[in-house]
Write an enzyme that holds these catalytic residues in place. Structure first.
Site, short mmCIF file in Angstrom:
data_model
loop_
_atom_site.label_atom_id
_atom_site.label_comp_id
_atom_site.label_asym_id
_atom_site.label_seq_id
_atom_site.Cartn_x
_atom_site.Cartn_y
_atom_site.Cartn_z
N PRO A 94 0.82 -1.26 0.15
CA PRO A 94 -0.04 -0.25 -0.02
C PRO A 94 0.78 1.20 -0.01
CG PRO A 94 -0.98 -1.37 1.62
CD PRO A 94 0.51 -2.09 1.00
N GLU A 121 0.48 -8.13 8.63
CA GLU A 121 0.80 -6.48 8.49
C GLU A 121 1.77 -6.12 7.52
OE1 GLU A 121 -1.15 -4.66 10.37
OE2 GLU A 121 -2.10 -6.04 10.54
N ARG A 159 -0.41 -8.54 -21.55
CA ARG A 159 -1.16 -8.00 -22.52
C ARG A 159 -0.13 -7.02 -23.38
NH1 ARG A 159 -6.63 -7.83 -22.38
NH2 ARG A 159 -6.61 -6.25 -23.83
N ASP A 174 -7.00 -0.63 -25.97
CA ASP A 174 -7.73 -0.43 -24.69
C ASP A 174 -7.79 0.86 -23.80
OD1 ASP A 174 -8.10 -3.16 -24.79
OD2 ASP A 174 -5.94 -3.71 -23.79
#
Length: 254
Positions: A94, A121, A159, A174
């Protein structure tokens, strides 16, 4: 062309069968365009419980992944991924750089990768300091682990591997590939429950279709993600189409 190698370090390697057995990434693996291997830190433990976590120093909730099993697993993963040259080690976190299409293109061009999927964590910070080159995040929200984030990264990168898509132009068209959201798409039948396919798509006029699709992409981006337009340097045609969109919206309001 040598296959792109992506090494995955995770205590749940079974989850990555979704990548190797299905969809575009599965096909890329079968066709030799992509190699994916997993290393489980539990395989590098020495106790009978195969422990990979412990309580954090300083107290607090949750557990932290132990450094030694991760160090050993990452060592083998990095050696495999780096056989054809240096491999970058990415920690899905994060705290990392937000992933966008430009980031996907950067990672795709970076050569082989090692992706570390944390749990609990997080991982002992010393592992990050010693072995991680970069941290990346797929969004400002909390997941139970890094496996899903790693799968997102692998799928997006795959991709862009030449030959991975049935039609290479698909990757160019895309959403986000040109900095815009994608235009609407339609297929058979021409009319469905009272809703018809736009006439321009049935015209056979490729230039009109191209222009319509670009205009739709601009309109959708302006309505849903105006922040994307602010980052783009629009060309003359795009500016003209945006003016048409503004005029049409004003006409609808009056």
């Amino acid at each position: 062309m040598r296959a792109k190698r992506i090494a995955l370090v995770s205590i749940f390697p079974e989850m990555f069968a979704a990548l190797t057995d299905y969809g575009i990434s599965g096909r890329a693996v079968k066709e030799g365009l992509l190699e994916v291997r997993c290393w489980n830190p539990r395989d590098f433990t020495t106790d009978r419980h195969r422990t990979v976590d412990d309580r954090p120093y300083g107290g607090g909730p949750g557990m932290v992944m132990l450094p030694e099993p991760l160090y050993q697993a990452l060592g083998e993963a990095r050696a495999w991924a780096g056989e054809a040259g240096p491999a970058r080690t990415i920690y899905l976190s994060p705290q990392g750089r937000p992933l966008d299409q430009a980031g996907v293109e950067q990672l795709s061009a970076a050569g082989n990768l090692v992706l570390l999927a944390g749990r609990y964590e997080g991982v002992d910070e010393r592992i990050v300091d010693m072995l991680v080159d970069e941290e990346w995040s797929i969004g400002d929200y909390v997941l139970s682990g890094g496996e899903l984030a790693a799968m997102v990264v692998v799928d997006a990168i795959t991709r862009l591997i030449p030959g991975a898509l049935g039609h290479d132009q698909s990757a160019v068209e895309d959403s986000f590939a040109r900095g815009l959201l994608d235009c609407p798409h339609y297929t058979r039948p021409e009319e469905y429950r009272g809703r018809a396919v736009p006439d321009v798509l049935l015209s056979g006029n490729h230039e009109r279709i191209r222009r319509w699709r670009l205009k739709q992409a601009l309109a959708r981006t302006q309505q849903r993600r105006p922040d994307l337009l602010e980052r783009l340097e629009l060309d003359r045609e795009q500016k003209q189409l945006l003016e048409e969109i503004q005029q049409e919206r004003k006409s609808e309001e009056t």
